[in-house]
Design an enzyme around this catalytic site. Structure first.
Site, PDB file in Angstrom:
ATOM      1  N   GLU A 183     -23.171   3.104 -23.298  1.00 16.05           N
ATOM      2  CA  GLU A 183     -22.043   3.998 -23.555  1.00 16.05           C
ATOM      3  C   GLU A 183     -22.518   5.410 -23.857  1.00 16.05           C
ATOM      4  O   GLU A 183     -23.670   5.636 -24.236  1.00 16.05           O
ATOM      5  CB  GLU A 183     -21.202   3.460 -24.727  1.00 16.05           C
ATOM      6  CG  GLU A 183     -20.659   2.057 -24.504  1.00 16.05           C
ATOM      7  CD  GLU A 183     -19.730   1.596 -25.620  1.00 16.05           C
ATOM      8  OE1 GLU A 183     -19.126   2.480 -26.277  1.00 16.05           O
ATOM      9  OE2 GLU A 183     -19.616   0.373 -25.828  1.00 16.05           O
ATOM     10  N   MET A 231     -12.924  -1.685 -21.164  1.00 19.31           N
ATOM     11  CA  MET A 231     -12.671  -1.437 -22.586  1.00 19.31           C
ATOM     12  C   MET A 231     -11.414  -0.577 -22.764  1.00 19.31           C
ATOM     13  O   MET A 231     -11.492   0.602 -23.114  1.00 19.31           O
ATOM     14  CB  MET A 231     -13.892  -0.774 -23.221  1.00 19.31           C
ATOM     15  CG  MET A 231     -15.149  -1.626 -23.145  1.00 19.31           C
ATOM     16  SD  MET A 231     -16.566  -0.914 -24.027  1.00 19.31           S
ATOM     17  CE  MET A 231     -16.940   0.496 -22.970  1.00 19.31           C
ATOM     18  N   THR A 232     -10.251  -1.190 -22.546  1.00 21.10           N
ATOM     19  CA  THR A 232      -9.016  -0.419 -22.637  1.00 21.10           C
ATOM     20  C   THR A 232      -8.748   0.092 -24.047  1.00 21.10           C
ATOM     21  O   THR A 232      -7.988   1.044 -24.237  1.00 21.10           O
ATOM     22  CB  THR A 232      -7.818  -1.254 -22.170  1.00 21.10           C
ATOM     23  OG1 THR A 232      -7.777  -2.481 -22.904  1.00 21.10           O
ATOM     24  CG2 THR A 232      -7.923  -1.566 -20.693  1.00 21.10           C
ATOM     25  N   TYR A 233      -9.384  -0.531 -25.046  1.00 20.25           N
ATOM     26  CA  TYR A 233      -9.187  -0.050 -26.415  1.00 20.25           C
ATOM     27  C   TYR A 233      -9.790   1.338 -26.609  1.00 20.25           C
ATOM     28  O   TYR A 233      -9.532   1.989 -27.623  1.00 20.25           O
ATOM     29  CB  TYR A 233      -9.804  -1.020 -27.427  1.00 20.25           C
ATOM     30  CG  TYR A 233     -11.243  -1.382 -27.163  1.00 20.25           C
ATOM     31  CD1 TYR A 233     -12.280  -0.516 -27.508  1.00 20.25           C
ATOM     32  CD2 TYR A 233     -11.569  -2.583 -26.549  1.00 20.25           C
ATOM     33  CE1 TYR A 233     -13.600  -0.851 -27.246  1.00 20.25           C
ATOM     34  CE2 TYR A 233     -12.889  -2.923 -26.288  1.00 20.25           C
ATOM     35  CZ  TYR A 233     -13.906  -2.046 -26.643  1.00 20.25           C
ATOM     36  OH  TYR A 233     -15.205  -2.375 -26.373  1.00 20.25           O
ATOM     37  N   GLU A 234     -10.577   1.817 -25.653  1.00 15.02           N
ATOM     38  CA  GLU A 234     -11.153   3.154 -25.782  1.00 15.02           C
ATOM     39  C   GLU A 234     -10.096   4.246 -25.636  1.00 15.02           C
ATOM     40  O   GLU A 234     -10.371   5.407 -25.898  1.00 15.02           O
ATOM     41  CB  GLU A 234     -12.271   3.356 -24.745  1.00 15.02           C
ATOM     42  CG  GLU A 234     -13.549   2.600 -25.055  1.00 15.02           C
ATOM     43  CD  GLU A 234     -14.266   3.103 -26.312  1.00 15.02           C
ATOM     44  OE1 GLU A 234     -13.958   4.219 -26.771  1.00 15.02           O
ATOM     45  OE2 GLU A 234     -15.126   2.376 -26.822  1.00 15.02           O
TER      46      GLU A 234
END
Length: 302
Positions: free
Chosen positions: A219, A282-285
């Site tokens: 990341e 990682m849609t929570y990003e």
């Protein structure tokens, strides 16, 4: 969950048949005291039954409620519920209506979970409460600038996952112990010998611990490292596939391709899709623990 308004003369058996659910479930969800007495106008909660899809249909000359119902296998009550027309009404030719179509079977999904193992019996207890999980990602094997890997204490968790029939994946990160390190990622990706050493170390760990594959979670890479990241994934994939192991990645979500965008720019969706076996998006990003609550956005094709 849907809502059905009871009509005069309807029975629970009829309603349950229309929605392909059991009478028992309707009684339970609505806390009904009797199976026999239904008051017209009562709103009933209908629990989830067989999975449904929606099909558009344009009313043709000569169509009636009965003929449409027979063609699609639907009762008059279902047609009224879905179209808003009453069986006594004539159907306007050319009008588009939407009808439920039962899928022949449910879709099969794969489920993954990440765990920061502690090396204590509590790791094993977690797997006693989990069912129907496909993968368990041990978080994380931290790649170092000299090509070595810092390993978590995951022996207890690995043994428990294997007993539960869950495929363990080794999660590799550019986490330096405090944060995802941009410079560390560049150092590994840009140096052929370090990159090769990381891959060799990865294969050795997978063999020694019995991992079924590797999940790469690099990341906050430099946007300019996009081609280097693509190259690394290709090399890792070839090495893992030669051992019968899978390669997957975790990556940030985006609705369009902007190679110069910070954080997301290094992810070349089109190329990565050809290089890995599967991915975790990682849609929570879109919203994180340090910011305001936000809903995950849908991903657009591009």
């Amino acid at each position: 969950m849907r809502i059905h308004r009871v009509r005069q003369g309807e029975t629970l058996q009829q309603i349950a048949g229309d929605y392909v659910v059991s009478v028992r479930d309707i009684v339970r969800v609505n806390e009904l005291s009797s199976h026999d007495v239904l008051v017209p106008g009562l709103n009933l909660l209908i629990p989830k039954g067989d999975p449904l899809a929606v099909q558009a249909y344009t009313i043709q000359p000569g169509d009636t409620f009965q003929s449409i119902g027979e063609r699609f296998g639907l009762t008059a009550n279902v047609l009224t519920t879905w179209t808003g027309y009453d069986p006594s009404e004539s159907l306007p030719v050319g009008t588009r209506i939407y009808l439920p179509v039962r899928r022949p079977s449910k879709r099969t999904i794969e489920v993954n979970g990440y765990l920061l193992p502690t090396g204590t019996p509590s790791d094993a207890r977690i797997f006693q409460t989990i069912s129907d999980m496909t993968y368990f990602c041990s978080f994380s094997y931290q790649a170092r600038a000299d090509g070595t890997l810092e390993e978590p204490k995951d022996n207890v968790a690995l043994a428990a996952a294997k007993r539960a029939g869950i495929r363990p994946l080794m999660t590799m990160t550019n986490f330096d112990g405090n944060q995802f390190n941009t410079t560390l990622a560049h150092t590994i990706l840009a140096n052929n010998s370090i990159r090769r050493k990381v891959i060799d170390q990865t294969i050795a760990v997978c063999t020694r611990k019995g991992f079924g594959g590797v999940n790469v979670d690099f990341e906050h890479m430099q946007p300019g490292d996009r081609p280097l990241y693509n190259q690394y994934l290709r090399e890792l994939r070839d090495a893992l596939h030669a051992q019968g192991l899978s390669v997957s990645i975790a990556m940030g979500p985006k609705t369009g391709d902007n190679p110069n965008q910070p954080w997301m720019g290094a992810f070349d969706y089109r190329t990565i899709g050809q290089e890995v076996d599967f991915l975790m998006l990682m849609t929570y990003e879109w919203g994180w623990v340090g910011g305001p609550p936000l809903a995950p956005r849908l991903l657009h094709d591009f």
